[in-house]
Design a protein around this motif. Sequence first.
Motif, PDB file in Angstrom:
ATOM      1  N   GLY A 142       3.428   5.262 -11.173  1.00 35.31           N
ATOM      2  CA  GLY A 142       2.336   4.068 -10.454  1.00 35.31           C
ATOM      3  C   GLY A 142       1.818   4.584  -9.481  1.00 35.31           C
ATOM      4  O   GLY A 142       2.095   5.196  -8.977  1.00 35.31           O
ATOM      5  N   PRO A 143       0.650   4.403  -9.587  1.00 34.08           N
ATOM      6  CA  PRO A 143      -0.494   4.548  -8.002  1.00 34.08           C
ATOM      7  C   PRO A 143      -1.151   4.205  -7.476  1.00 34.08           C
ATOM      8  O   PRO A 143      -0.364   4.618  -6.058  1.00 34.08           O
ATOM      9  CB  PRO A 143      -1.673   3.768  -8.605  1.00 34.08           C
ATOM     10  N   VAL A 144       0.417   2.633  -7.216  1.00 37.51           N
ATOM     11  CA  VAL A 144       0.906   1.264  -6.205  1.00 37.51           C
ATOM     12  C   VAL A 144       1.952   2.425  -5.134  1.00 37.51           C
ATOM     13  O   VAL A 144       1.804   2.343  -4.242  1.00 37.51           O
ATOM     14  CB  VAL A 144       1.375   0.671  -7.040  1.00 37.51           C
ATOM     15  N   VAL A 145       2.485   2.662  -5.962  1.00 38.78           N
ATOM     16  CA  VAL A 145       3.864   3.501  -5.792  1.00 38.78           C
ATOM     17  C   VAL A 145       3.874   5.011  -4.652  1.00 38.78           C
ATOM     18  O   VAL A 145       4.491   4.946  -3.537  1.00 38.78           O
ATOM     19  CB  VAL A 145       5.029   2.733  -6.880  1.00 38.78           C
ATOM     20  N   ALA A 146       3.207   5.663  -5.740  1.00 44.16           N
ATOM     21  CA  ALA A 146       2.588   6.863  -5.924  1.00 44.16           C
ATOM     22  C   ALA A 146       2.200   6.685  -3.704  1.00 44.16           C
ATOM     23  O   ALA A 146       2.716   7.500  -3.108  1.00 44.16           O
ATOM     24  CB  ALA A 146       1.854   6.918  -6.353  1.00 44.16           C
ATOM     25  N   ASN A 147       0.951   5.641  -3.800  1.00 46.28           N
ATOM     26  CA  ASN A 147      -0.183   6.366  -2.467  1.00 46.28           C
ATOM     27  C   ASN A 147       0.556   5.167  -1.196  1.00 46.28           C
ATOM     28  O   ASN A 147       0.934   6.192  -0.618  1.00 46.28           O
ATOM     29  CB  ASN A 147      -0.847   4.854  -3.105  1.00 46.28           C
ATOM     30  N   PHE A 155      -6.814   9.204  -6.318  1.00 44.39           N
ATOM     31  CA  PHE A 155      -5.404   8.683  -6.788  1.00 44.39           C
ATOM     32  C   PHE A 155      -6.062   8.103  -7.871  1.00 44.39           C
ATOM     33  O   PHE A 155      -5.768   8.283  -9.344  1.00 44.39           O
ATOM     34  CB  PHE A 155      -4.703   7.938  -6.432  1.00 44.39           C
ATOM     35  N   ALA A 156      -7.506   7.692  -8.331  1.00 46.69           N
ATOM     36  CA  ALA A 156      -7.628   7.206  -9.648  1.00 46.69           C
ATOM     37  C   ALA A 156      -8.548   8.780  -9.721  1.00 46.69           C
ATOM     38  O   ALA A 156      -8.327   8.286 -11.393  1.00 46.69           O
ATOM     39  CB  ALA A 156      -9.404   6.468  -9.212  1.00 46.69           C
TER      40      ALA A 156
END
Length: 215
Positions: free
Chosen positions: A26-31, A77-78
């Motif tokens: 997911g974007p939160v953990v990845a970024n 990421f978006a």
Amino acid sequence: MFAAFLAALFFALNSTCANNNLRAHGPVVANLGRLGVATVVLGLFAHTLGGGLSSVSVSWFVLSGIIGMGLGDLGVFAALPFLGSRLTVLIMQCLAAPLAALAEWLWLGTKLTSAQLLWGLLILGGVALAIMPSKASPPRVRVRPIGFLFGFVAACGQGFGAVISRKGGMVASAAGESVANASFGLTAAYQRILAGLVFTAVWFVALRLLRRLPS
């Protein structure tokens, strides 16, 4: 030129890995994860062999990090789910160069020569022709217009962040700091990525809080 080639190579590898990380976590953990790891590694160097946060240009690198590592990476990421890693990288890299050239000309007075403008336009035209979809070579992901907007945000972050970093280097050089060495570059990278990490963490926390508000 070699340093610029390595920067482009690592940006491309970064987007490919980020796309896989995005799908898995997911974007939160990845970024936040990638920024956190980079901050720790660069911080260990900056606070031992480098200059830490003591440079006179630290404020410029912090601003560069917020724009480049913060807003720019949020755009990356978006865009990834809508464009895929290859198209995202192409949009970001191809638009970042002319945006940075325009900003540097308007702000710092740096002008490109006619030959540089000609070859730059030729390269951009060639890339546009190469990635243009056709019936024989359709896009491998479902391309949506919103993805191009996010890609443009990513390009603005990378391009403008680079220009602000150059301004930081000029300020440091004017103050007598040695900028033509790896120690200064890694320390500046740490300052930028630390600012990007803080900005991104605040951004995601703010989004979480807004989602919890009653509608």
